[in-house]
Design a protein around this motif. Structure first.
Motif, PDB file in Angstrom:
ATOM      1  N   ALA A  97       0.687  -1.106   0.122  1.00 19.37           N
ATOM      2  CA  ALA A  97      -0.242   0.179   0.094  1.00 19.37           C
ATOM      3  C   ALA A  97       0.767   1.110   0.152  1.00 19.37           C
ATOM      4  CB  ALA A  97      -0.939   0.004   1.238  1.00 19.37           C
ATOM      5  N   ALA A  98       1.977   1.206   0.881  1.00 15.07           N
ATOM      6  CA  ALA A  98       2.810   2.146   1.069  1.00 15.07           C
ATOM      7  C   ALA A  98       3.472   2.293  -0.776  1.00 15.07           C
ATOM      8  CB  ALA A  98       4.074   2.338   1.900  1.00 15.07           C
ATOM      9  N   MET A  99       3.739   1.426  -1.168  1.00 13.63           N
ATOM     10  CA  MET A  99       4.555   1.500  -2.610  1.00 13.63           C
ATOM     11  C   MET A  99       3.547   1.979  -3.635  1.00 13.63           C
ATOM     12  SD  MET A  99       6.679  -2.233  -2.593  1.00 13.63           S
ATOM     13  CE  MET A  99       7.903  -1.566  -3.723  1.00 13.63           C
ATOM     14  N   GLU A 100       2.349   1.668  -3.664  1.00 16.45           N
ATOM     15  CA  GLU A 100       1.352   2.178  -4.493  1.00 16.45           C
ATOM     16  C   GLU A 100       1.163   3.835  -4.238  1.00 16.45           C
ATOM     17  OE1 GLU A 100      -1.720  -1.801  -4.632  1.00 16.45           O
ATOM     18  OE2 GLU A 100      -2.045  -0.249  -3.516  1.00 16.45           O
ATOM     19  N   ASP A 101       1.161   4.297  -3.045  1.00 18.41           N
ATOM     20  CA  ASP A 101       1.012   5.484  -2.828  1.00 18.41           C
ATOM     21  C   ASP A 101       1.912   6.435  -3.228  1.00 18.41           C
ATOM     22  OD1 ASP A 101      -1.406   5.381  -1.395  1.00 18.41           O
ATOM     23  OD2 ASP A 101      -0.436   5.359   0.464  1.00 18.41           O
ATOM     24  N   ARG A 102       3.389   5.925  -3.143  1.00 16.50           N
ATOM     25  CA  ARG A 102       4.470   6.545  -3.542  1.00 16.50           C
ATOM     26  C   ARG A 102       4.587   6.352  -5.261  1.00 16.50           C
ATOM     27  NH1 ARG A 102       8.180  10.623  -3.930  1.00 16.50           N
ATOM     28  NH2 ARG A 102      10.305   9.559  -4.442  1.00 16.50           N
ATOM     29  N   ALA A 103       4.283   5.414  -5.708  1.00 15.03           N
ATOM     30  CA  ALA A 103       4.176   5.118  -7.415  1.00 15.03           C
ATOM     31  C   ALA A 103       3.298   6.117  -7.786  1.00 15.03           C
ATOM     32  CB  ALA A 103       3.885   3.765  -7.648  1.00 15.03           C
ATOM     33  N   LEU A 104       1.899   6.521  -7.275  1.00 13.79           N
ATOM     34  CA  LEU A 104       1.197   7.491  -7.770  1.00 13.79           C
ATOM     35  C   LEU A 104       1.723   8.830  -7.647  1.00 13.79           C
ATOM     36  CD1 LEU A 104      -1.606   8.018  -9.214  1.00 13.79           C
ATOM     37  CD2 LEU A 104      -2.512   8.029  -6.823  1.00 13.79           C
ATOM     38  N   ALA A 105       2.312   9.122  -6.625  1.00 10.38           N
ATOM     39  CA  ALA A 105       2.950  10.386  -6.403  1.00 10.38           C
ATOM     40  C   ALA A 105       4.195  10.599  -7.550  1.00 10.38           C
ATOM     41  CB  ALA A 105       3.599  10.525  -4.880  1.00 10.38           C
ATOM     42  N   LYS A 106       4.996   9.522  -7.428  1.00  9.56           N
ATOM     43  CA  LYS A 106       5.944   9.931  -8.270  1.00  9.56           C
ATOM     44  C   LYS A 106       5.407  10.051  -9.884  1.00  9.56           C
ATOM     45  CE  LYS A 106       9.846   8.282  -8.262  1.00  9.56           C
ATOM     46  NZ  LYS A 106      11.397   8.955  -8.397  1.00  9.56           N
ATOM     47  N   ALA A 107       4.462   9.463 -10.212  1.00  8.09           N
ATOM     48  CA  ALA A 107       3.801   9.563 -11.563  1.00  8.09           C
ATOM     49  C   ALA A 107       3.303  10.822 -11.894  1.00  8.09           C
ATOM     50  CB  ALA A 107       3.070   8.325 -11.939  1.00  8.09           C
ATOM     51  N   ARG A 108       2.562  11.288 -10.810  1.00  6.28           N
ATOM     52  CA  ARG A 108       1.931  12.583 -10.902  1.00  6.28           C
ATOM     53  C   ARG A 108       3.079  13.828 -11.084  1.00  6.28           C
ATOM     54  NH1 ARG A 108      -3.322  11.750  -7.126  1.00  6.28           N
ATOM     55  NH2 ARG A 108      -4.489  10.840  -8.720  1.00  6.28           N
ATOM     56  N   ALA A 109       4.381  13.507 -10.316  1.00  3.44           N
ATOM     57  CA  ALA A 109       5.328  14.572 -10.184  1.00  3.44           C
ATOM     58  C   ALA A 109       5.812  14.482 -11.729  1.00  3.44           C
ATOM     59  CB  ALA A 109       6.524  14.224  -9.163  1.00  3.44           C
ATOM     60  N   ASN A 110       5.717  13.412 -12.109  1.00  6.83           N
ATOM     61  CA  ASN A 110       6.305  13.445 -13.901  1.00  6.83           C
ATOM     62  C   ASN A 110       5.646  14.056 -14.844  1.00  6.83           C
ATOM     63  OD1 ASN A 110       8.606  11.875 -13.048  1.00  6.83           O
ATOM     64  ND2 ASN A 110       7.645   9.819 -13.467  1.00  6.83           N
ATOM     65  N   GLY A 111       4.190  14.666 -14.211  1.00  6.85           N
ATOM     66  CA  GLY A 111       3.082  14.957 -15.104  1.00  6.85           C
ATOM     67  C   GLY A 111       2.201  14.243 -15.557  1.00  6.85           C
ATOM     68  N   ALA A 112       2.128  12.843 -15.053  1.00  7.73           N
ATOM     69  CA  ALA A 112       1.156  11.706 -15.265  1.00  7.73           C
ATOM     70  C   ALA A 112      -0.402  12.115 -14.683  1.00  7.73           C
ATOM     71  CB  ALA A 112       1.865  10.358 -15.537  1.00  7.73           C
ATOM     72  N   ASP A 113      -1.397  11.580 -15.270  1.00  6.42           N
ATOM     73  CA  ASP A 113      -2.541  11.585 -14.384  1.00  6.42           C
ATOM     74  C   ASP A 113      -2.648  10.316 -13.409  1.00  6.42           C
ATOM     75  OD1 ASP A 113      -3.353  14.144 -15.235  1.00  6.42           O
ATOM     76  OD2 ASP A 113      -4.316  13.173 -17.219  1.00  6.42           O
ATOM     77  N   ARG A 114      -1.876   9.324 -13.904  1.00  4.09           N
ATOM     78  CA  ARG A 114      -1.944   7.882 -13.173  1.00  4.09           C
ATOM     79  C   ARG A 114      -0.777   7.369 -13.160  1.00  4.09           C
ATOM     80  NH1 ARG A 114      -4.581   3.924 -17.972  1.00  4.09           N
ATOM     81  NH2 ARG A 114      -2.387   3.785 -19.177  1.00  4.09           N
ATOM     82  N   ALA A 115      -0.558   6.196 -12.502  1.00  2.00           N
ATOM     83  CA  ALA A 115       0.442   5.485 -12.638  1.00  2.00           C
ATOM     84  C   ALA A 115       0.205   4.159 -12.805  1.00  2.00           C
ATOM     85  CB  ALA A 115       1.208   5.321 -11.173  1.00  2.00           C
TER      86      ALA A 115
END
Length: 309
Positions: A97-115
């Motif tokens: 669950a912590a990894m999923e949260d971090r993955a979504l934050a990384k993708a959004r920081a990259n400018g993506a709407d999803r991970a």
């Protein structure tokens, strides 16, 4: 028994992580096959900030779950490794669950709407895959780890096909050329991420690579057209990290020649087994090539995917 909250990994945790992965190896494939230097290379991954992209969970001082996240795409695609012992699924889910949260934050920081997150698991893993499915994960691809016994009396240096030459990767210029061949020959493969030269060197752990086990095949008319990258730093077996041939050079026997060349070199070094990984849906016919050369399935790996956001 008490389970502490997950904490980030440090480089000093490499021995404990190696022990955990080998415990999981024994359960999944029957013997330990994880080397500490491979764990250390993962911890040094240039796209991983250990303080935010790694997780260790302990139960009364024993490491029972480990996670590592990295982002090679700079977009929505994020990769994770996730390992958990069979009796600690709830702890594994906390890490996931912590990894999923971090993955979504990384993708959004990259400018993506999803991970779009990928995880590779043994086809019979210690992870309870029903728990993954409940969270929306699904399998999208299968790979096989193949292996072959070697015989120094039979695995002799092969004769090159007509018009084909092979050379070892002996200079920086050759290394750059292997990178170019790698990027071109794998460009159409599943999950391929284009990589600039310096990051590619990190991907293959170039500092720990014996470059005499990297070869380039050239043809009279096309020039450099194929390569094989092998390494001899795994305790369990010699390892073929990558074998690629350019589209315009396929059908000339370059792949089989490079494969037999690697077999001969490993056999001459005293290795009794060589292995590699292959996408079972590879469109270039690689699984058939390896089968024709005596490689058989050691174990299967599934790629699991979750789309978050």
């Amino acid at each position: 028994m008490s389970t502490a909250d997950p904490r980030p990994a440090t480089f000093a945790d490499a021995p404990a992580i190696t022990r955990l992965l080998n415990e999981i190896d024994r359960i999944e494939i029957g013997r330990p096959e994880t080397d500490q230097h491979s764990v250390e290379a993962d911890l040094r991954h240039p796209e991983t900030d250990l303080t935010r992209d790694s997780w260790l969970a302990f139960d009364d001082g024993r490491l029972v779950a480990y996670g590592l996240l990295w982002d090679e795409s700079g977009g929505e695609r994020v990769d994770i490794d996730h390992y958990v012992l069979p009796d600690h699924q709830a702890t594994g889910l906390r890490v996931l669950a912590a990894m999923e949260d971090r993955a979504l934050a990384k993708a959004r920081a990259n400018g993506a709407d999803r991970a779009v997150v990928h995880l590779h698991l043994n086809a019979r893993p210690t992870t309870d895959t029903a728990l993954l499915a409940e969270r929306g994960w699904k399998t999208v691809r299968s790979h096989h780890v193949l292996r072959r016994a070697l015989d120094p009396a039979a695995d002799l240096p092969p004769t090159p096909p007509a018009g084909v030459r092979v050379r070892a990767c002996a200079s920086e210029t050759d290394r750059v050329r292997v990178h170019e061949l790698y990027q071109r020959s794998f460009a159409g493969h599943f999950d391929f991420q284009p990589r600039p030269y310096r990051l590619w060197l990190s991907d293959i752990d170039a500092d720990g690579l014996d470059w005499s086990l990297v070869w380039i095949a050239a043809t009279d008319d096309l020039g450099d057209a194929g390569f094989l990258l092998a390494r001899d730093d795994r305790e369990a077996m010699g390892w073929i990290r990558a074998l690629g041939v350019l589209d315009e050079a396929r059908g000339r026997g370059l792949g089989g020649f490079l494969l037999r060349h690697a077999f001969a070199r490993f056999a001459a070094r005293g290795r009794d087994t060589v292995g590699l990984g292959v996408d079972t849906a590879n469109a270039t016919g690689a699984p058939r090539l390896y089968g024709r050369h005596g490689m058989t399935v050691h174990f299967a790996v599934d790629t699991w995917e979750a789309v978050l956001g």
